[in-house]
Design a protein around this motif. Structure first.
Motif, PDB file in Angstrom:
ATOM      1  N   SER A   1      37.874  41.658  32.359  1.00 20.57           N
ATOM      2  CA  SER A   1      37.954  42.925  31.644  1.00 20.57           C
ATOM      3  C   SER A   1      38.496  42.715  30.225  1.00 20.57           C
ATOM      4  O   SER A   1      37.975  43.280  29.259  1.00 20.57           O
ATOM      5  CB  SER A   1      38.834  43.902  32.412  1.00 20.57           C
TER       6      SER A   1
ATOM      7  N   PHE B   1      39.744  39.698  37.761  1.00 21.46           N
ATOM      8  CA  PHE B   1      39.124  40.913  37.217  1.00 21.46           C
ATOM      9  C   PHE B   1      39.780  41.338  35.908  1.00 21.46           C
ATOM     10  O   PHE B   1      39.098  41.791  34.979  1.00 21.46           O
ATOM     11  CB  PHE B   1      39.171  42.055  38.241  1.00 21.46           C
ATOM     12  N   GLN B   2      41.090  41.193  35.798  1.00 26.96           N
ATOM     13  CA  GLN B   2      41.784  41.546  34.557  1.00 26.96           C
ATOM     14  C   GLN B   2      41.354  40.618  33.423  1.00 26.96           C
ATOM     15  O   GLN B   2      41.172  41.061  32.282  1.00 26.96           O
ATOM     16  CB  GLN B   2      43.300  41.493  34.756  1.00 26.96           C
TER      17      GLN B   2
ATOM     18  N   GLY C   1      44.772  38.908  47.008  1.00 32.57           N
ATOM     19  CA  GLY C   1      44.631  40.145  46.238  1.00 32.57           C
ATOM     20  C   GLY C   1      45.110  39.963  44.805  1.00 32.57           C
ATOM     21  O   GLY C   1      44.472  40.429  43.861  1.00 32.57           O
ATOM     22  N   SER C   2      46.223  39.247  44.639  1.00 33.07           N
ATOM     23  CA  SER C   2      46.754  38.993  43.302  1.00 33.07           C
ATOM     24  C   SER C   2      45.784  38.129  42.495  1.00 33.07           C
ATOM     25  O   SER C   2      45.546  38.377  41.308  1.00 33.07           O
ATOM     26  CB  SER C   2      48.108  38.300  43.379  1.00 33.07           C
ATOM     27  N   CYS C   3      45.218  37.108  43.138  1.00 29.25           N
ATOM     28  CA  CYS C   3      44.263  36.222  42.453  1.00 29.25           C
ATOM     29  C   CYS C   3      43.017  36.993  42.033  1.00 29.25           C
ATOM     30  O   CYS C   3      42.526  36.843  40.909  1.00 29.25           O
ATOM     31  CB  CYS C   3      43.881  35.048  43.355  1.00 29.25           C
TER      32      CYS C   3
ATOM     33  N   THR D   1      42.753  40.229  41.532  1.00 28.54           N
ATOM     34  CA  THR D   1      43.153  41.157  40.470  1.00 28.54           C
ATOM     35  C   THR D   1      43.252  40.423  39.135  1.00 28.54           C
ATOM     36  O   THR D   1      42.788  40.920  38.104  1.00 28.54           O
ATOM     37  CB  THR D   1      44.507  41.820  40.815  1.00 28.54           C
ATOM     38  N   HIS D   2      43.836  39.236  39.146  1.00 26.96           N
ATOM     39  CA  HIS D   2      43.976  38.424  37.929  1.00 26.96           C
ATOM     40  C   HIS D   2      42.597  38.090  37.343  1.00 26.96           C
ATOM     41  O   HIS D   2      42.383  38.214  36.136  1.00 26.96           O
ATOM     42  CB  HIS D   2      44.757  37.147  38.235  1.00 26.96           C
TER      43      HIS D   2
ATOM     44  N   THR E   1      48.156  39.053  50.293  1.00 25.92           N
ATOM     45  CA  THR E   1      48.772  39.474  49.033  1.00 25.92           C
ATOM     46  C   THR E   1      48.423  38.498  47.917  1.00 25.92           C
ATOM     47  O   THR E   1      48.084  38.910  46.800  1.00 25.92           O
ATOM     48  CB  THR E   1      50.306  39.578  49.195  1.00 25.92           C
TER      49      THR E   1
END
Length: 155
Positions: free
Chosen positions: A28, A24-25, A17-19, A21-22, A14
Motif C-alpha cells: 500500500s 499489505f502495508q 497475521g502480523s506478517c 499485515t506488514h 498472530t
C-alpha cells in the motif's frame, strides 16, 4: 498439552497475521509513493509546459508588434528596443523549453515544442498585413496543436 498446542497455534496465527499485515502495508505504501511520484511529475510537466507556452505567446506578440512598427516606420530607437526585447523573449522561451526537456522524455512532445519555438519566426517574413495575419494564424495553430497534445498527455 492441549493448552500448549492452542497457545502455540495462537502465537503462530498472530505472527502470521502480523506478517501478512506488514506485507499489505508495504504494498500500500509503495503504491501510494508511485501515485504521489506520478502526480508530482505530472504537475512539473504541466508547470513547464505552461511556462513555455506563456513565453511563446509573449515572443509571438513581440514579433507581430515589431513587424507593425517597421511597416509604420516607427522611430529607430523604438524599433531597436523591440528588437532587443525580442532577443530577450526568444531566450526566455528557449530556457523554458530546456525545462520541458528536463521533465519529459516524450520525443513527440519535444518535437512539437521545437516546432512551436520556431513558429513565431514566420512573422518576420510577412510581405503585407494580409500575409502577416495569415502567418499569425498559422503560428497560433502550431501553438494550439502543442497545447492540445500537452493537455491530452497530462489528463
Amino acid at each position: 498439552m492441549g493448552n500448549v498446542t492452542a497457545s502455540i497455534i495462537a502465537v503462530l496465527g498472530t505472527l502470521l497475521g502480523s506478517c501478512i499485515t506488514h506485507v499489505f502495508q508495504q504494498r500500500s505504501a509503495a503504491r501510494a509513493d508511485r501515485v504521489n511520484h506520478q502526480d508530482q511529475r505530472r504537475q512539473e510537466q504541466l508547470s513547464a509546459s505552461s511556462a513555455f507556452i506563456g513565453a511563446l505567446m509573449e515572443y509571438r506578440r513581440n514579433l507581430y508588434f515589431r513587424w507593425r512598427l517597421k511597416q509604420n516606420q516607427a522611430p529607430t530607437e523604438q524599433q531597436a528596443r523591440e528588437r532587443a526585447d525580442s532577443y530577450r523573449l526568444r531566450s526566455a522561451a528557449e530556457q523554458t523549453m530546456v525545462r520541458m526537456h528536463l521533465v519529459t522524455q516524450d520525443a513527440t512532445l519535444i518535437g512539437l515544442a521545437e516546432r512551436a519555438l520556431n513558429a513565431p519566426d514566420l512573422l518576420r517574413h510577412a510581405v503585407d498585413i494580409t500575409d502577416l495575419v495569415a502567418r499569425r494564424d498559422e503560428v497560433e495553430r502550431i501553438h494550439n496543436e502543442f497545447i492540445n497534445v500537452v493537455a491530452r498527455r497530462l489528463r
